[in-house]
Scaffold this motif. Sequence first.
Motif, PDB file in Angstrom:
ATOM      1  N   ASN A 145       0.825  -1.202   0.000  1.00 63.61           N
ATOM      2  CA  ASN A 145       0.000   0.000   0.000  1.00 63.61           C
ATOM      3  C   ASN A 145       0.861   1.255   0.000  1.00 63.61           C
ATOM      4  O   ASN A 145       0.600   2.220  -0.730  1.00 63.61           O
ATOM      5  CB  ASN A 145      -0.933  -0.009   1.204  1.00 63.61           C
ATOM      6  CG  ASN A 145      -2.112   0.927   1.037  1.00 63.61           C
ATOM      7  OD1 ASN A 145      -2.544   1.222  -0.074  1.00 63.61           O
ATOM      8  ND2 ASN A 145      -2.639   1.418   2.140  1.00 63.61           N
ATOM      9  N   LEU A 146       1.921   1.261   0.820  1.00 67.84           N
ATOM     10  CA  LEU A 146       2.849   2.398   0.871  1.00 67.84           C
ATOM     11  C   LEU A 146       3.552   2.577  -0.475  1.00 67.84           C
ATOM     12  O   LEU A 146       3.729   3.698  -0.960  1.00 67.84           O
ATOM     13  CB  LEU A 146       3.874   2.188   1.984  1.00 67.84           C
ATOM     14  CG  LEU A 146       3.367   2.362   3.417  1.00 67.84           C
ATOM     15  CD1 LEU A 146       4.439   1.930   4.421  1.00 67.84           C
ATOM     16  CD2 LEU A 146       2.966   3.816   3.670  1.00 67.84           C
ATOM     17  N   PHE A 147       3.957   1.443  -1.062  1.00 66.20           N
ATOM     18  CA  PHE A 147       4.620   1.488  -2.368  1.00 66.20           C
ATOM     19  C   PHE A 147       3.688   2.070  -3.426  1.00 66.20           C
ATOM     20  O   PHE A 147       4.075   2.926  -4.227  1.00 66.20           O
ATOM     21  CB  PHE A 147       5.060   0.076  -2.756  1.00 66.20           C
ATOM     22  CG  PHE A 147       5.548  -0.035  -4.178  1.00 66.20           C
ATOM     23  CD1 PHE A 147       6.786   0.472  -4.542  1.00 66.20           C
ATOM     24  CD2 PHE A 147       4.778  -0.649  -5.153  1.00 66.20           C
ATOM     25  CE1 PHE A 147       7.245   0.371  -5.849  1.00 66.20           C
ATOM     26  CE2 PHE A 147       5.218  -0.751  -6.454  1.00 66.20           C
ATOM     27  CZ  PHE A 147       6.459  -0.236  -6.803  1.00 66.20           C
ATOM     28  N   PHE A 148       2.424   1.633  -3.406  1.00 66.71           N
ATOM     29  CA  PHE A 148       1.446   2.109  -4.379  1.00 66.71           C
ATOM     30  C   PHE A 148       1.213   3.604  -4.224  1.00 66.71           C
ATOM     31  O   PHE A 148       1.186   4.355  -5.206  1.00 66.71           O
ATOM     32  CB  PHE A 148       0.140   1.340  -4.201  1.00 66.71           C
ATOM     33  CG  PHE A 148      -0.959   1.768  -5.141  1.00 66.71           C
ATOM     34  CD1 PHE A 148      -0.760   1.815  -6.505  1.00 66.71           C
ATOM     35  CD2 PHE A 148      -2.203   2.113  -4.653  1.00 66.71           C
ATOM     36  CE1 PHE A 148      -1.761   2.197  -7.374  1.00 66.71           C
ATOM     37  CE2 PHE A 148      -3.221   2.496  -5.500  1.00 66.71           C
ATOM     38  CZ  PHE A 148      -3.004   2.533  -6.865  1.00 66.71           C
ATOM     39  N   LYS A 149       1.077   4.074  -2.986  1.00 64.33           N
ATOM     40  CA  LYS A 149       0.842   5.491  -2.740  1.00 64.33           C
ATOM     41  C   LYS A 149       2.044   6.335  -3.150  1.00 64.33           C
ATOM     42  O   LYS A 149       1.898   7.417  -3.714  1.00 64.33           O
ATOM     43  CB  LYS A 149       0.507   5.717  -1.265  1.00 64.33           C
ATOM     44  CG  LYS A 149      -0.879   5.252  -0.872  1.00 64.33           C
ATOM     45  CD  LYS A 149      -1.171   5.527   0.598  1.00 64.33           C
ATOM     46  CE  LYS A 149      -2.590   5.105   0.961  1.00 64.33           C
ATOM     47  NZ  LYS A 149      -2.881   5.340   2.403  1.00 64.33           N
ATOM     48  N   SER A 150       3.248   5.838  -2.869  1.00 63.52           N
ATOM     49  CA  SER A 150       4.456   6.598  -3.220  1.00 63.52           C
ATOM     50  C   SER A 150       4.617   6.697  -4.735  1.00 63.52           C
ATOM     51  O   SER A 150       5.150   7.674  -5.255  1.00 63.52           O
ATOM     52  CB  SER A 150       5.694   5.943  -2.609  1.00 63.52           C
ATOM     53  OG  SER A 150       5.968   4.692  -3.217  1.00 63.52           O
ATOM     54  N   PHE A 151       4.123   5.684  -5.449  1.00 64.33           N
ATOM     55  CA  PHE A 151       4.229   5.676  -6.908  1.00 64.33           C
ATOM     56  C   PHE A 151       3.349   6.747  -7.537  1.00 64.33           C
ATOM     57  O   PHE A 151       3.617   7.225  -8.637  1.00 64.33           O
ATOM     58  CB  PHE A 151       3.843   4.293  -7.436  1.00 64.33           C
ATOM     59  CG  PHE A 151       4.015   4.118  -8.923  1.00 64.33           C
ATOM     60  CD1 PHE A 151       5.259   3.846  -9.451  1.00 64.33           C
ATOM     61  CD2 PHE A 151       2.945   4.241  -9.780  1.00 64.33           C
ATOM     62  CE1 PHE A 151       5.436   3.700 -10.811  1.00 64.33           C
ATOM     63  CE2 PHE A 151       3.100   4.097 -11.151  1.00 64.33           C
ATOM     64  CZ  PHE A 151       4.359   3.815 -11.662  1.00 64.33           C
ATOM     65  N   THR A 152       2.290   7.142  -6.846  1.00 67.58           N
ATOM     66  CA  THR A 152       1.306   8.028  -7.464  1.00 67.58           C
ATOM     67  C   THR A 152       1.165   9.392  -6.794  1.00 67.58           C
ATOM     68  O   THR A 152       0.356  10.201  -7.239  1.00 67.58           O
ATOM     69  CB  THR A 152      -0.081   7.361  -7.450  1.00 67.58           C
ATOM     70  OG1 THR A 152      -0.447   7.083  -6.097  1.00 67.58           O
ATOM     71  CG2 THR A 152      -0.079   6.072  -8.245  1.00 67.58           C
ATOM     72  N   SER A 153       1.941   9.668  -5.748  1.00 64.09           N
ATOM     73  CA  SER A 153       1.659  10.880  -4.966  1.00 64.09           C
ATOM     74  C   SER A 153       2.512  12.093  -5.326  1.00 64.09           C
ATOM     75  O   SER A 153       2.048  13.224  -5.177  1.00 64.09           O
ATOM     76  CB  SER A 153       1.822  10.584  -3.469  1.00 64.09           C
ATOM     77  OG  SER A 153       3.146  10.172  -3.201  1.00 64.09           O
ATOM     78  N   ASP A 154       3.724  11.901  -5.787  1.00 63.67           N
ATOM     79  CA  ASP A 154       4.659  13.022  -5.943  1.00 63.67           C
ATOM     80  C   ASP A 154       4.597  13.642  -7.332  1.00 63.67           C
ATOM     81  O   ASP A 154       5.618  13.767  -8.025  1.00 63.67           O
ATOM     82  CB  ASP A 154       6.086  12.562  -5.624  1.00 63.67           C
ATOM     83  CG  ASP A 154       6.227  12.106  -4.187  1.00 63.67           C
ATOM     84  OD1 ASP A 154       5.505  12.643  -3.331  1.00 63.67           O
ATOM     85  OD2 ASP A 154       7.049  11.224  -3.923  1.00 63.67           O
TER      86      ASP A 154
END
Length: 272
Positions: free
Chosen positions: A95-104
């Motif tokens: 979940n953290l990996f997925f969010k980091s992929f799309t947040s910045d």
Amino acid sequence: MDNYFGESFKLLQEKKFDELDKFQNDNTPKLLTKFYSLTDNEDLNNLKLSTLENQQIWFSPIKDLNDPYEFRNMYLDKSKFKELGFSNKVIDNFNLFFKSFTSDFCTTSFTTNTYDNLPMWAYYANNSNGFCVEYEVVFPGYLERVSYEPKRVPISTLLIDFYDEAYEVTKQGKKDDSELKKLVKVFSHQALMKHKSWSHENEYRIIRPLDKGKNISLSELGLKTKRIVAGLNCSEEHKERLNNISHKLSCGDLLCTRISDKDYTLLEDYNG
């Protein structure tokens, strides 16, 4: 509705990336519009007008956009991960990996709607107190069409596939990265999905990483200012400055909108 996304997905599945780029570029409009607000905050107004004059466009961080579901149209389907035997800790890491992929990321938006679209003036130009700019698309390669979906999209195995494929390419030196490219394209669509209730906006976007900067020149984006249009309630002071900018950019007289006597539309009236 056309079959734009169906054809795009077909080419993506077949890993025909060059054909996909050509298809999307060929189907990008030659003219797009962007609406700007002008308010009582003259410092902010000056920034917007200076950006226009300097032939730049401001990119907004995703967190500042008006749709709370931006970059959240795909979600992690935790039940599927559990069915596959993953622990809560591993699921949280995914979940953290997925969010980091799309947040910045940051973005700027355009519409195929023209200057006579009344809702766009209300939504994005402070009830017609602002202005809009028509941009000629010189190079369409950076523009992405937004899709409008009835439901959010659950992901599970797709994320696992992406993680495994990225490991194979980056850590194990795998030569064929076509599957990874396909998965990146799918994940990047996260930034191009909105609920169907927004479909009347007919939006196109350019997406950039935040660390690449937020004020970007039009030439770098493949765009050119074609015409500037003042809203019905735009002040005389702002119209004068917009007219000066329009001439400086070789766009001629500022176009001012006026109400039709008979129809629900806006008419042209040049500020000569």
